[in-house]
Scaffold this active site. Sequence first.
Site, PDB file in Angstrom:
ATOM      1  N   CYS A  94       0.856  -1.200   0.000  1.00 15.29           N
ATOM      2  CA  CYS A  94       0.000   0.000   0.000  1.00 15.29           C
ATOM      3  C   CYS A  94       0.887   1.244   0.000  1.00 15.29           C
ATOM      4  O   CYS A  94       0.636   2.229  -0.702  1.00 15.29           O
ATOM      5  CB  CYS A  94      -0.892   0.041   1.241  1.00 15.29           C
ATOM      6  SG  CYS A  94      -1.951  -1.395   1.486  1.00 15.29           S
ATOM      7  N   CYS A 238     -27.431 -10.061  13.008  1.00 17.54           N
ATOM      8  CA  CYS A 238     -28.750  -9.563  13.394  1.00 17.54           C
ATOM      9  C   CYS A 238     -29.847 -10.271  12.604  1.00 17.54           C
ATOM     10  O   CYS A 238     -30.853 -10.702  13.161  1.00 17.54           O
ATOM     11  CB  CYS A 238     -28.860  -8.054  13.129  1.00 17.54           C
ATOM     12  SG  CYS A 238     -28.317  -7.036  14.506  1.00 17.54           S
TER      13      CYS A 238
END
Lengths: 277, 109, 140
Positions: A94, A238
């Site tokens: 990076c 969830c």
Amino acid sequence: MNLKPWMAAAFVGMAGVAIAQDDSTLSIDGEDFVTETAAPAHVENLSTIYSGWRFRTPETQALQEDDFDNPAMIFVDQGMDLFNAVDGAEGKSCASCHKGGPEEFVGLHATMPKVVDGKLIVMEDLINTHRVEVMGAEPWKWSGADMQAMVALIGLQSRGMPMEVAIDGEAAPFWEKGKEIYYTRYGQLELSCSNCHEDNYGNMIRADHLSQGMINGFPTYRLKQAKLISRHNRFRGCIRDTRAETFAEGSDEFKALELYVASRANGLDVETPAVRQ
Amino acid sequence: MASGVKPRVKVPKTASAGDTVTIKTLISHKMESGQRKDDDGNIIPRSIINRFTADFNGQNVIDVTLEPAISTNPYFQFEAIVPESGEFQFTWYDDDGDVYEETKKIEVS
Amino acid sequence: MELTRRKLLALGSGAMALSSLTGLPAFASMMDDAIAKLTGGADLGEGAVTITAPEIAENGNTVPIEVSAPGAVAITVYADGNPVPNVATFKFGPLAASRSASTRIRLATTQNVVAIAQMEDGSFQKASANVKVTIGGCGG
């Protein structure tokens, strides 16, 4: 609120001991954070929005108030190592391109997800696109340790800045789709995001103190899994708990939901990487 | 699990002679307890850090025996006396024989 | 391991069958045995050691505790409801500024966390704290 009777009982069953968000101020190494503010106009059903930090016990809260005590920071350190690590066919890291270091990304996290060239892009997309196209490296797994360490490292650069996700223009159709998912009841329990996190925040669902489901602290170190948890992993958890088939991590549905849920936190400070139960 | 293990240590850079300094340590480690089973019902073998020591200029500060009940990514906080300038040495001992080390210098005036 | 509800139920009924056979809460006596091994059966004083732990732990996987015992050479921590009661032993060296330490521990269920301090004169001190571990709706 239109809940089935047994559901209402589940939510208010512990109402006697339920307390709403507390009054504590989140302060990390001397810097105060906005954990409560007026709800943005596009969040019609709430007047005030609160960070999930305000719904946690003092012991859990304390873990986020000191960067050394915050276990997420070892993964941010690992993210820094990855930032500098050469990977892929092009022999690049990076840092080969981003010579300014992760600091080049100050503010980016606060505005994500965003639409680029007609596509809704979340941070994981951005990282993998650069890995594949620029570095010639293998894409990282969405909720894998490497990916979430990097998302946390980039997110940390925006910590303390208010969430400011655009919902208009090109983003509008994605946002509408996310909103529809947010209010759709899923699973055998027929629960939508809003049933818990809008209608019942501050109440207990069994032994869990429900927050408003804000994602301004993600990736977040969850004590349960003892590692960094991605937004899509939490969405999946969830929806799974409603006993439904869930959408996949990285799916268009979850990206749209991420945009919508992120926009509900507009005005709250980025807390990445937060600590939750 | 020698891969991905990373220690973090917080020690003040300076102190006065005889001062008490607070030290915090954290190391990334799964701390597999040996109590869990995989999806096929087989016990996942124990793999933990079983000992942690902190020394200053060769003298011991604390020596900890860890059991599987210590949480993933073991954390310790304790206090040391620093009689003179020198170096803290922190050592974590893994079940698999690996040893992880970290040192921190402190300037005492 | 993903602990499903079914597995939890199976675990629970197994534990019940065990305790009804022996008539004893098995884990607590394991802790007593471990403490007796450490102390050689010596009397346990109280007052010189303190243990600080949350009354309610939001998640049993990471429970912060602190032990402190001025004048101790070592402090051993036990959890009487864990499958293995021993948690950690802190031995203090010559450069320890205080006989105290903090860490984060795993608690399988609501239970007592016990600290046994070995004092410089060879005597032992005990302190305990009850920690309620919640089984969450979604988070637990």
